[in-house]
Design a protein around this motif. Structure first.
Motif, short mmCIF file in Angstrom:
data_model
loop_
_atom_site.label_atom_id
_atom_site.label_comp_id
_atom_site.label_asym_id
_atom_site.label_seq_id
_atom_site.Cartn_x
_atom_site.Cartn_y
_atom_site.Cartn_z
N HIS A 13 0.83 -1.21 0.00
CA HIS A 13 0.00 0.00 0.00
C HIS A 13 0.87 1.25 0.00
O HIS A 13 0.59 2.22 -0.73
CB HIS A 13 -0.92 -0.02 1.23
CG HIS A 13 -1.95 1.06 1.23
ND1 HIS A 13 -1.66 2.37 1.54
CD2 HIS A 13 -3.28 1.03 0.96
CE1 HIS A 13 -2.76 3.10 1.46
NE2 HIS A 13 -3.76 2.31 1.11
N GLN A 14 1.94 1.25 0.81
CA GLN A 14 2.80 2.43 0.89
C GLN A 14 3.50 2.69 -0.43
O GLN A 14 3.60 3.84 -0.89
CB GLN A 14 3.84 2.23 2.01
CG GLN A 14 4.82 3.38 2.18
CD GLN A 14 4.14 4.67 2.61
OE1 GLN A 14 3.08 4.65 3.25
NE2 GLN A 14 4.72 5.81 2.25
N TRP A 15 3.97 1.62 -1.08
CA TRP A 15 4.65 1.81 -2.36
C TRP A 15 3.69 2.29 -3.44
O TRP A 15 3.95 3.27 -4.13
CB TRP A 15 5.34 0.52 -2.80
CG TRP A 15 5.88 0.63 -4.20
CD1 TRP A 15 5.29 0.20 -5.36
CD2 TRP A 15 7.08 1.27 -4.59
NE1 TRP A 15 6.07 0.51 -6.45
CE2 TRP A 15 7.18 1.19 -6.00
CE3 TRP A 15 8.11 1.91 -3.88
CZ2 TRP A 15 8.24 1.71 -6.71
CZ3 TRP A 15 9.18 2.44 -4.59
CH2 TRP A 15 9.24 2.34 -6.00
N CYS A 16 2.57 1.59 -3.58
CA CYS A 16 1.65 1.89 -4.68
C CYS A 16 0.97 3.24 -4.50
O CYS A 16 0.77 3.98 -5.47
CB CYS A 16 0.59 0.79 -4.78
SG CYS A 16 1.25 -0.83 -5.19
N GLY A 17 0.62 3.57 -3.26
CA GLY A 17 -0.13 4.80 -3.03
C GLY A 17 0.73 6.03 -2.85
O GLY A 17 0.25 7.15 -3.07
N PHE A 18 2.02 5.84 -2.48
CA PHE A 18 2.81 7.02 -2.12
C PHE A 18 4.25 6.99 -2.65
O PHE A 18 4.66 7.89 -3.36
CB PHE A 18 2.80 7.18 -0.59
CG PHE A 18 1.41 7.37 -0.07
CD1 PHE A 18 0.82 8.61 -0.06
CD2 PHE A 18 0.67 6.28 0.36
CE1 PHE A 18 -0.48 8.78 0.38
CE2 PHE A 18 -0.63 6.43 0.80
CZ PHE A 18 -1.22 7.70 0.81
N ASP A 19 5.01 5.95 -2.31
CA ASP A 19 6.44 5.98 -2.64
C ASP A 19 6.70 6.06 -4.13
O ASP A 19 7.60 6.80 -4.57
CB ASP A 19 7.14 4.74 -2.06
CG ASP A 19 7.21 4.78 -0.55
OD1 ASP A 19 7.08 5.89 0.02
OD2 ASP A 19 7.39 3.72 0.07
N ARG A 20 5.95 5.33 -4.93
CA ARG A 20 6.23 5.34 -6.37
C ARG A 20 5.94 6.72 -6.97
O ARG A 20 6.60 7.14 -7.92
CB ARG A 20 5.45 4.25 -7.09
CG ARG A 20 3.95 4.40 -7.07
CD ARG A 20 3.28 3.36 -7.96
NE ARG A 20 1.83 3.50 -7.92
CZ ARG A 20 1.02 3.05 -8.87
NH1 ARG A 20 1.53 2.46 -9.93
NH2 ARG A 20 -0.28 3.19 -8.76
N TRP A 21 4.95 7.40 -6.42
CA TRP A 21 4.64 8.74 -6.92
C TRP A 21 5.72 9.72 -6.48
O TRP A 21 6.09 10.63 -7.24
CB TRP A 21 3.28 9.20 -6.42
CG TRP A 21 2.17 8.36 -6.95
CD1 TRP A 21 1.51 7.35 -6.30
CD2 TRP A 21 1.61 8.41 -8.25
NE1 TRP A 21 0.56 6.78 -7.11
CE2 TRP A 21 0.59 7.42 -8.33
CE3 TRP A 21 1.85 9.20 -9.38
CZ2 TRP A 21 -0.16 7.20 -9.47
CZ3 TRP A 21 1.09 8.99 -10.52
CH2 TRP A 21 0.10 7.99 -10.57
N ASN A 22 6.23 9.56 -5.27
CA ASN A 22 7.28 10.46 -4.77
C ASN A 22 8.59 10.26 -5.51
O ASN A 22 9.41 11.17 -5.60
CB ASN A 22 7.49 10.23 -3.27
CG ASN A 22 6.25 10.57 -2.45
OD1 ASN A 22 5.42 11.38 -2.88
ND2 ASN A 22 6.11 9.97 -1.29
N LEU A 23 8.80 9.06 -6.02
CA LEU A 23 10.06 8.75 -6.71
C LEU A 23 9.91 8.81 -8.24
O LEU A 23 10.76 8.28 -8.96
CB LEU A 23 10.54 7.35 -6.30
CG LEU A 23 10.91 7.19 -4.83
CD1 LEU A 23 11.12 5.72 -4.50
CD2 LEU A 23 12.15 7.99 -4.50
#
Length: 622
Positions: A517-527
């Motif tokens: 959830h953290q990667w799909c919802g937030f980290d990938r967009w931040n990176l």
């Protein structure tokens, strides 16, 4: 043609007994019969839960342990599916799909015609069903799609409107006027009301829209149809991955290709009741649990894609009552039409989904949200009709395959070499796995619940407190004056240990789902940056660092404007999810199945979704 029963049998000596029995079986009203089986069995299970331990102790013990064994298997499968998805989602986001296509085919770019289907020539036909959706919601969805770099050259968007919505055509024309310069093509269809044999809903709308879109082209071999909800957010790499798998496949493989994304509820989750958020989180895990590579069945949920040739070959989407769960039903239709040879590619660029919301304010909004989620759950579990569909198709494919509609799979690479496809039957392993998944989704949990409740309050245990033991003994004596059978005691004790052991993989599932959830919802967009050093395996990946290099992801497009981060306080969701399961899963399941005893039609209210305050219908700049 389906053979008819000879009324003069057995006097007609030219008709064998086996042929006569086959004719009888083929002409039975299986749809009507099987529709009522789950509800009838559910009623029997309630009686069995009370009287089974007394009058059929061995049968009760066997079935109780059998269901717990299936629950343990489901728990382990869910853990593996979520673990796999948490790793694959990172790999997916950091993969340059065009470069991978060039490396695979040996061409220099996406337009190189040395390969029979250049990457740049794949056309995405995107159908967006809409019924009384806010303009702001539709604009947000179109903004996201328009932000993709290939939207202007490869996206043909269809706004699938309903005639039942007043002035829906005017809404569609307004949107087309705003977005016509941002897509290769954008148009709308209006699904007429009152068509014979149809029910209102997404499936009948998509069925109508897909036929209209198929008429726009004669080059269906290069088209992928994507069906989504009006509030679904797709990242660009979903379409890039679909184009890659489609383009590198052989023509015969493309004709039977299906794409299933994972899902994440990452947008308005913090604005809905806790029970709703937790239920949708478990629903997301249910989809993920069947997407690992070796899974024989990969069933979609909500949004998915398939080749246009496949859609045409199976005569598009069904529009009757049985197809109200159009995502699963279309998958099943394609599965049986290809005799189980359907090629399903899981795509780990998840759809960004919204939780349904209530109406009103304050406590009234809270209660309305719970009611709306129950209504949505009942609609989802109305898909119990698909269990009957699978049973009917499975039975007929075995006893009378000539009566079943199948598409021509000439030279299909998926078929076993050296076998005549006219005699090719569905793999027993695939058929059994599919039936297991259907029963797991629509039947077994409805049986576990009453058996577990009855055994918990009626069967005394050596670890019970005195007051609890006295209460259980009192209830048991109302049913029988005999002591509890040893087989029942053994089954209840062993089942308790299985539930305890199942807690540990469940905790591991929680851990990896939070990472996902953290990667799909937030980290990938931040990176979100241009990739330079793609990782090779999941072991090389840690968020922000790959072998000492900064982790970079491919361009994803515009991020949905709503997002709900998860914090440590969200740990309560995992506890509530278990409590909410009877409310939003088991009870709606039983409600739907008992309703199927007298009807297969469901009129449901479209649930509210979050309202966006754009202030303008102009597209957001990209």
């Amino acid at each position: 043609m389906i053979p008819t029963i000879r009324p003069d049998y057995p006097q007609d000596k030219h008709v064998s007994l086996s042929t006569y029995l086959k004719q009888v079986l083929v002409t039975l009203p299986w749809k009507t019969i099987l529709q009522r089986v789950p509800g009838t069995v559910a009623l029997c299970i309630f009686v069995f839960a009370i009287y089974g331990p007394v009058y059929a102790p061995f049968l009760f013990a066997f079935y109780f342990l059998f269901l717990h064994g299936l629950m343990m298997f489901q728990t382990l499968r869910t853990f593996y599916g979520v673990y796999h998805a948490s790793n694959e989602a990172v790999i997916h986001s950091t993969t340059d799909w065009l470069k991978k296509y060039c490396d695979k085919t040996g061409v220099i770019d996406g337009s190189d015609i040395r390969h029979d289907l250049p990457y740049d020539s794949v056309l995405h036909v995107i159908i967006i069903p809409s019924y009384k959706e806010d303009l702001e919601t539709l604009c947000e969805t179109l903004d996201i799609l328009a932000s993709h770099r290939r939207a202007l050259t490869q996206y043909r968007v269809c706004l699938a409107m309903e005639q039942a919505e007043k002035d829906s055509n005017l809404k569609a024309e307004q949107l087309m006027d705003v977005y016509k310069h941002l897509f290769y093509d954008i148009r709308y269809t209006v699904h007429p009301t009152g068509r014979p044999g149809e029910i209102r809903g997404k499936s009948s709308n998509v069925a109508w829209a897909s036929v209209q879109m198929a008429r726009l082209s004669t080059r269906h071999e290069r088209e992928i149809v994507t069906v989504m909800d009006a509030d679904t957010g797709f990242a660009e790499d979903y379409f890039n991955a679909c184009a890659y798998h489609f383009a590198v496949g052989s023509p015969s493989e493309r004709s039977i290709m299906f794409f299933t994304p994972s899902a994440v509820f990452d947008r308005n989750a913090n604005n809905v009741p806790l029970f709703v958020r937790a239920t949708d989180m478990f629903w997301s895990m249910g989809t993920i649990s069947n997407l690992y590579p070796s899974s024989p069945c990969k069933i979609p949920s909500s949004a998915y894609s398939l080749s246009m040739k496949l859609a045409i070959s199976v005569n598009f989407w069904d529009a009757g009552p049985e197809a109200i769960g159009e995502d699963m039903h279309m998958y099943l239709k394609c599965f049986f039409s290809t005799r189980g040879q359907l090629i399903v590619k899981p795509v780990f660029s998840p759809i960004s989904s919204c939780n349904i919301e209530g109406e009103g304010t304050g406590f009234r909004r809270y209660i309305s949200g719970l009611q709306a989620r129950y209504g949505q759950a009942k609609r989802h579990l109305w898909g119990s009709l698909d269990t009957g569909y699978v049973l009917r198709k499975s039975l007929l494919s075995i006893i009378a395959p000539e009566t079943e509609s199948t598409i021509h799979l000439k030279n299909a690479a998926a078929l076993r070499k050296g076998k005549d496809q006219s005699n090719y039957s569905i793999s027993i392993y695939k058929l059994g796995s599919l039936l297991h998944r259907m029963l797991e989704a629509h039947i077994f949990m409805g049986h576990v619940f009453p058996l577990l409740i009855a055994s918990s309050i009626m069967v005394p245990s050596s670890v019970d407190l005195p007051a609890v033991a006295a209460f259980k003994t009192y209830l048991w004596n109302l049913v029988s004056i005999n002591p509890v059978h040893p087989a029942v005691l053994f089954a209840c004790n062993l089942a308790g240990w299985l539930r305890f052991i199942g807690f540990f993989p469940t905790v591991a599932t929680w851990f990896y789902y939070e990472k996902y959830h953290q990667w799909c919802g937030f980290d990938r967009w931040n990176l979100q940056e241009t990739i330079e050093n793609p990782p090779i395996t999941a072991r090389d990946i840690s968020v922000g660092n790959v072998n000492g290099n900064t982790l970079k992801v491919q361009y994803l497009g515009k991020r949905p404007s709503l997002y709900s981060p998860r914090t440590k306080a969200n740990c309560i969701d995992w506890i509530i999810g278990g409590i909410g399961s009877p409310i939003f899963y088991i009870i709606p399941m039983l409600h739907a199945q008992l309703s199927h005893l007298y009807t297969d039609r469901l009129d449901y209210k479209v649930a509210a979704k979050p309202h966006l305050q754009r202030g303008s219908l102009l597209p957001v700049s990209h």
